[in-house]
Design an enzyme around this catalytic site. Sequence first.
Site, PDB file in Angstrom:
ATOM      1  N   LYS A 227       0.845  -1.202   0.000  1.00 39.29           N
ATOM      2  CA  LYS A 227       0.000   0.000   0.000  1.00 39.29           C
ATOM      3  C   LYS A 227       0.872   1.240   0.000  1.00 39.29           C
ATOM      4  O   LYS A 227       2.064   1.194   0.341  1.00 39.29           O
ATOM      5  CB  LYS A 227      -0.928   0.020   1.223  1.00 39.29           C
ATOM      6  CG  LYS A 227      -0.205   0.055   2.592  1.00 39.29           C
ATOM      7  CD  LYS A 227       0.250   1.430   3.071  1.00 39.29           C
ATOM      8  CE  LYS A 227       0.931   1.371   4.427  1.00 39.29           C
ATOM      9  NZ  LYS A 227       1.549   2.659   4.826  1.00 39.29           N
TER      10      LYS A 227
ATOM     11  N   ASP B 287      -2.490  -0.630  10.156  1.00 44.85           N
ATOM     12  CA  ASP B 287      -2.744  -0.857   8.728  1.00 44.85           C
ATOM     13  C   ASP B 287      -3.433  -2.187   8.438  1.00 44.85           C
ATOM     14  O   ASP B 287      -3.924  -2.403   7.332  1.00 44.85           O
ATOM     15  CB  ASP B 287      -1.425  -0.822   7.938  1.00 44.85           C
ATOM     16  CG  ASP B 287      -0.831   0.569   7.831  1.00 44.85           C
ATOM     17  OD1 ASP B 287      -1.589   1.550   7.966  1.00 44.85           O
ATOM     18  OD2 ASP B 287       0.396   0.680   7.629  1.00 44.85           O
TER      19      ASP B 287
END
Length: 282
Positions: free
Chosen positions: A9, A136
């Site tokens: 990401k 996350d």
Amino acid sequence: MLSIKSYAKINIALNVVDKLDSGYHTLDSVIVPLELHDTILISVLKSSADTYVTIDDFSLGVIDYNVATFAIEKFAAKYGIDKKFRVFIHKVIPMQAGLGGGSSNAAFVMKGVNQLLKLNVSSEELKELAISLGADVPFFVDCVPSRMQGIGEVLTPINIKNNYHVLIVKPKAGLSTKEIFDKSDEMTLNTCNIDKVIEALETGNDEMLAENINNSLTKPAVELLPEIDKIINTLKGFGLNIVGMTGSGSAVFALSTNAKLLKKIELELEDTYKVCLTKILK
């Protein structure tokens, strides 16, 4: 045996909002998955007292902490699973880069075990479990472009109009997330207008996006590793406008719809930095 892709990401924008009494920081961030991925192989061990997690990247020396191991343990405890597993992680996502490799591995290992054993545990339940593993980790459960708020538990999907290619440039040195946040607590941080960043992404307005992106953690990261600032300026010098640091660093990204330009820059920088060209997953 199950083979799954564990995606990276980037944080296109990131504001550090507050520090809680627990020591956690609340965030407001635009976070998107990339095609760049590790590969995870998971199989059930028929007669074993332990689960084995193996990683094939020893670039950081001995790895004594692997969040994927804790993910399996927590998942097994929560759902009363007495089976043991062999997990092999082929690492491609650079570590200590702000690309979420460890968090991604944790989420996708849980999703993999869920799929392998046909448990049908819902995304919402997985996200509740994921938040105890890291800020996350819940994002990677659905793994779609999102606004991430709170300590990572509030996720709102967003749309991205343009088909962005992403150039990742990482200095040889990595950065510790804890070290960066500790440093950030000593500083006055910059923030950006997340609503404008989302509007720019949803309308395909590159100029608005370039003007509004910011990462609060860039300032402390540059203080600890000045090379990050050099990379940002180098990418901008090539004519790229949508440039920033992801997560707590040390990787820097550039977004563009011009894949040829990014490929040219990748070739110019590959002898100096760890570079890779990828795309945003929508």
